[in-house]
Structures are given as structure tokens and as C-alpha cells.
Design an enzyme around this catalytic site. Structure first.
Site, PDB file in Angstrom:
ATOM      1  N   PRO A 179      -3.745  -5.449  -1.667  1.00 40.18           N
ATOM      2  CG  PRO A 179      -3.541  -6.389   0.460  1.00 40.18           C
ATOM      3  CD  PRO A 179      -3.305  -6.685  -0.979  1.00 40.18           C
ATOM      4  CB  ALA A 184      -4.382   1.519   3.799  1.00 43.50           C
ATOM      5  CD  GLN A 201      -4.120  -6.998   4.074  1.00 44.28           C
ATOM      6  OE1 GLN A 201      -4.152  -5.782   4.234  1.00 44.28           O
ATOM      7  NE2 GLN A 201      -3.035  -7.636   3.661  1.00 44.28           N
ATOM      8  CB  CYS A 238       0.883  -3.111   7.939  1.00 47.79           C
ATOM      9  SG  CYS A 238       0.729  -1.323   8.118  1.00 47.79           S
ATOM     10  CE  LYS A 262       0.584  -7.434  -0.046  1.00 46.61           C
ATOM     11  NZ  LYS A 262       1.038  -6.331   0.784  1.00 46.61           N
ATOM     12  CG  ASN A 288       3.509  -7.211  -3.495  1.00 45.36           C
ATOM     13  OD1 ASN A 288       3.786  -6.697  -2.419  1.00 45.36           O
ATOM     14  ND2 ASN A 288       2.919  -6.548  -4.461  1.00 45.36           N
ATOM     15  CG  ASP A 294       9.769  -2.450  -6.837  1.00 47.77           C
ATOM     16  OD1 ASP A 294       8.923  -1.827  -6.168  1.00 47.77           O
ATOM     17  OD2 ASP A 294      10.984  -2.452  -6.577  1.00 47.77           O
ATOM     18  NE  ARG A 314       4.996   0.788  -4.357  1.00 48.90           N
ATOM     19  CZ  ARG A 314       6.278   0.703  -4.063  1.00 48.90           C
ATOM     20  NH1 ARG A 314       6.903   1.754  -3.594  1.00 48.90           N
ATOM     21  NH2 ARG A 314       6.938  -0.436  -4.233  1.00 48.90           N
TER      22      ARG A 314
HETATM   23  C1  LIG Z   1      -0.293   3.604   0.055  1.00 47.81           C
HETATM   24  C2  LIG Z   1      -0.076   2.145   0.323  1.00 47.81           C
HETATM   25  C3  LIG Z   1      -0.969   1.450   1.124  1.00 47.81           C
HETATM   26  C4  LIG Z   1      -0.787   0.100   1.394  1.00 47.81           C
HETATM   27  N1  LIG Z   1      -1.692  -0.571   2.152  1.00 47.81           N
HETATM   28  C5  LIG Z   1      -1.568  -1.917   2.345  1.00 47.81           C
HETATM   29  C6  LIG Z   1      -2.561  -2.659   3.030  1.00 47.81           C
HETATM   30  O1  LIG Z   1      -3.593  -2.127   3.467  1.00 47.81           O
HETATM   31  N2  LIG Z   1      -2.344  -3.992   3.194  1.00 47.81           N
HETATM   32  C7  LIG Z   1      -1.222  -4.618   2.718  1.00 47.81           C
HETATM   33  O2  LIG Z   1      -1.067  -5.834   2.884  1.00 47.81           O
HETATM   34  N3  LIG Z   1      -0.289  -3.944   2.038  1.00 47.81           N
HETATM   35  C8  LIG Z   1      -0.438  -2.616   1.832  1.00 47.81           C
HETATM   36  N4  LIG Z   1       0.489  -1.946   1.090  1.00 47.81           N
HETATM   37  C9  LIG Z   1       1.605  -2.694   0.477  1.00 47.81           C
HETATM   38  C10 LIG Z   1       1.259  -3.158  -0.935  1.00 47.81           C
HETATM   39  O3  LIG Z   1       0.177  -4.070  -0.947  1.00 47.81           O
HETATM   40  C11 LIG Z   1       2.466  -3.835  -1.599  1.00 47.81           C
HETATM   41  O4  LIG Z   1       2.848  -4.932  -0.821  1.00 47.81           O
HETATM   42  C12 LIG Z   1       3.668  -2.912  -1.746  1.00 47.81           C
HETATM   43  O5  LIG Z   1       3.292  -1.614  -2.142  1.00 47.81           O
HETATM   44  C13 LIG Z   1       4.666  -3.476  -2.762  1.00 47.81           C
HETATM   45  O6  LIG Z   1       4.029  -3.728  -4.004  1.00 47.81           O
HETATM   46  P1  LIG Z   1       4.118  -2.707  -5.253  1.00 47.81           P
HETATM   47  O7  LIG Z   1       5.579  -2.500  -5.540  1.00 47.81           O
HETATM   48  O8  LIG Z   1       3.363  -3.362  -6.349  1.00 47.81           O
HETATM   49  O9  LIG Z   1       3.516  -1.406  -4.795  1.00 47.81           O
HETATM   50  C14 LIG Z   1       0.332  -0.589   0.841  1.00 47.81           C
HETATM   51  C15 LIG Z   1       1.225   0.109   0.023  1.00 47.81           C
HETATM   52  C16 LIG Z   1       1.044   1.447  -0.241  1.00 47.81           C
HETATM   53  C17 LIG Z   1       2.030   2.169  -1.128  1.00 47.81           C
END
Ligand SMILES: Cc1cc2nc3c(=O)[nH]c(=O)nc-3n(C[C@H](O)[C@H](O)[C@H](O)COP(=O)(O)O)c2cc1C
Length: 306
Positions: free
Chosen positions: A13, A15, A67, A97, A137, A198, A200, A223
Site C-alpha cells: 500500500p 498513499a 488498507q 505509517c 503491516k 518488505n 528495498d 517504491r
Molecule cells: C509515498 C509513500 C507512501 C506510502 N504509503 C503507505 C501506506 O499508505 N500504507 C502503508 O502501509 N505503507 C505505506 N508506505 C510504505 C510502503 O508500503 C513500504 O513499506 C515502504 O516504502 C518500504 O518498501 P519499498 O522499499 O518497497 O518502498 C508508503 C511509502 C511511500 C514511499
């Protein structure tokens, strides 16, 4: 299996990003489960104007979970029983969050300071979810040096959670510093329910590293999928076609249920990721952010030739 498409890959998820367009494109490239942007349980019950759009699915979406964030068991349970959430096969509770506005309300990652509350939330949420799956999460912990994800995951399992996702960073790390694979592995050891790792994961190599060093059952990507919905096919080792301009236009058309102005605003950030690292990206990005309406935005997109 919690995921569809016979894969362990999940779109996390996000935002502002995991809208119906992004989720649908990721699914076409093989994501097994996608999540909506986080939705306020209170906002849903009070019919907040933004909530409806966050809950809209494209006709293709069968594998999207919603979520929710909140801190009160009865409010989360009431939101889960709301008619508008019945179409989601999976309900996820946000315990990660890091944003001050959320944390000061005791929501998001602040829940990790209180595993007893996590137990009460998950128990109430699972009862309300009925046949639907209930997942959580979380992060490695709230404070660096006090990584209590295994304890929070165990509380979630005892209360009936069907899966726990762990982003291997603490709240005070936000999105910087190294992912702690050790703590994700400890969560995997601490519970019997499936665990999703989760943090990187951006390609097959980082996916394999996550799986092999932690032993997780699922891997979620946030990301690494921004502007790159094909990341799922790439990790799966499948051949794929990807054209930036076509993907952007498709993404826009998948959001046609929203007012044009909203689509234009949502798409500006998304387009910046679609063109990242490509020829002329700086100039295109500037023009995209200058566009004052959808017509202007489309005329900028028309100039993209890759
Ligand atoms: C812009 C942005 C918005 C995010 N919004 C949420 C969200 O709404 N809910 C959530 O559980 N995590 C949110 N995250 C966290 C991501 O789901 C994830 O846990 C985090 O970015 C690490 O994973 P990644 O390295 O694959 O990005 C957000 C991350 C980013 C960068």
C-alpha cells in the site's frame, strides 16, 4: 495462498500512488495481490469525501485488498463491516505509517508501542472480517534499538491475523538507512502464519536476497513499482513489453471514474516516476508540473516518444 496469479509478489500500500490505475497495471504484469492507499477507518465511517475514490476498483481488479488505519478496535471493526468494504477479499491494518500527523493520533507505527492494543485491534478486526482475510503491516519497531516486531507479530497471530508484513526499518528511520533483514527473519521464526518481507526490493536480485536471508513467504514492493509496474514480470523472469507513453495513457484511462482535475494532479507524481532516468526527463517533468489542466497534460504526454 493469500495471493492470486500463482506468485508470492505483492504491491504494498502506498498513499498517493497505489490507485486503481497503478494496481491494475501491476496486476497485468503479474502482481499477486495489491493494496489500496491507506484509508482512515474514521473517515470511512464519517463519509469523508476522499474515501469513496480510494475504495473504487477498476473492473479488472479481483486481487486488491484495502488498507485501513486507526487506533480504536471498535471503529476499525465498524469500518470493516461497512458495505463498501465487502468487495475486498483482504483487509490490512496499517501499523507502520511514520508520519507525525498519524503517529500523534496513536495510529500507524505508534501502535507498535502497545502490543496489547495490537491484540485487541486484530481480534476485533478479524471478527468483523468474517470470511475475508485479515492482515497487518508493521515496521521493525517504533524506536531504533527496540525492534519489537516479533512481539507485535506474535500478538497479531494470537488475535487471529492471517499474515503479517514487516518493513525492515524502524519508525525513526522513515525510509532511509538499511533494511534490517535480521528482524524480518526473527518475525518469520516467531509466528506460524505467513510473513511478507518488505523494503528495498526493486529487482530479481533484491527479491532473492529478501527471500533467502529471511525465509519469508511473500515479498511486497512499493517504491520499486513506482513508474515500473513491469517489476513484477521482471522478478518472475517473464518476458514483457513496456512503453512509457502507452502506460501513462492507460493509467489515465483507468482513473476515468475520478474528476479530471484529480486525475491530472495524481498523474503528475506518477509521470515523474514513469519518465525517471529517460532521455529529456527533466524538461518533461517540468512541463508536466506546469500543466494547468488535463488538456495541457495530455499535450505534454504526446511529446513523449519512448
Ligand atoms: C509515498 C509513500 C507512501 C506510502 N504509503 C503507505 C501506506 O499508505 N500504507 C502503508 O502501509 N505503507 C505505506 N508506505 C510504505 C510502503 O508500503 C513500504 O513499506 C515502504 O516504502 C518500504 O518498501 P519499498 O522499499 O518497497 O518502498 C508508503 C511509502 C511511500 C514511499
Amino acid at each position: 495462498m493469500i495471493t492470486y496469479n500463482d506468485t508470492d509478489l505483492i504491491l504494498a500500500p502506498c498513499a498517493g500512488y497505489t490507485d486503481a490505475g497503478m494496481r491494475t497495471l501491476c496486476t497485468r504484469y503479474g502482481a499477486g495481490l495489491c493494496f489500496t492507499e491507506m484509508v482512515s477507518a474514521k473517515g470511512l465511517l464519517y463519509n469523508n469525501a476522499n474515501t469513496e475514490a480510494l475504495l473504487t476498483l477498476s473492473p479488472e481488479e479481483k486481487n486488491t485488498g484495502v488498507q485501513l488505519f486507526g487506533s480504536e478496535p471498535d471503529i476499525l471493526a465498524a469500518a470493516i463491516q461497512d458495505e463498501r468494504l465487502k468487495k475486498f477479499p483482504v483487509i490490512d491494518i496499517n501499523m507502520g505509517c511514520p508520519v507525525p500527523k498519524i503517529v500523534t493520533n496513536g495510529e500507524g507505527s505508534a501502535l507498535m508501542k502497545d502490543p496489547d492494543r495490537i491484540f485487541r485491534i486484530v481480534k476485533a478486526a478479524k471478527e468483523a472480517a468474517g470470511d475475508r482475510l485479515l492482515t497487518v503491516k508493521m515496521r521493525a519497531g517504533f524506536y531504533s534499538g527496540y525492534e519489537n516486531a516479533p512481539e507485535c507479530a506474535a500478538a497479531s497471530e494470537e488475535a487471529g491475523a492471517d499474515m503479517v508484513t514487516v518493513h525492515g526499518r524502524t519508525r525513526d528511520m522513515y525510509y532511509s538507512g538499511k533494511v534490517d533483514y535480521g528482524i524480518i527473519g526473527k518475525v518469520k521464526q516467531a509466528v506460524k502464519i505467513p510473513v511478507c518481507g518488505n523494503g528495498d526490493v526493486i529487482d530479481r536480485e533484491s527479491y532473492l536476497k529478501m527471500k533467502e536471508t529471511t525465509g519469508v513467504d511473500y515479498v511486497s514492493i512499493a517504491r520499486g513499482a513506482f513508474g515500473r509496474p513491469y517489476v513484477f514480470a521482471a522478478i518472475r523472469g517473464e518476458e514483457y513489453d513496456f512503453n512509457v507513453k502507452q502506460a501513462i495513457l492507460e493509467h489515465i484511462s483507468l482513473l476515468s471514474f475520478l474528476p479530471e482535475r484529480t486525475v491530472a494532479n495524481c498523474m503528475k507524481k506518477q509521470i515523474a516516476f514513469y519518465i525517471k532516468g529517460r532521455r529529456g526527463h527533466k524538461e518533461i517533468k517540468e512541463a508536466v508540473f506546469r500543466a494547468s489542466d488535463m488538456k495541457e497534460l495530455i499535450s505534454v504526454i504526446d511529446l513523449i516518444d519512448f
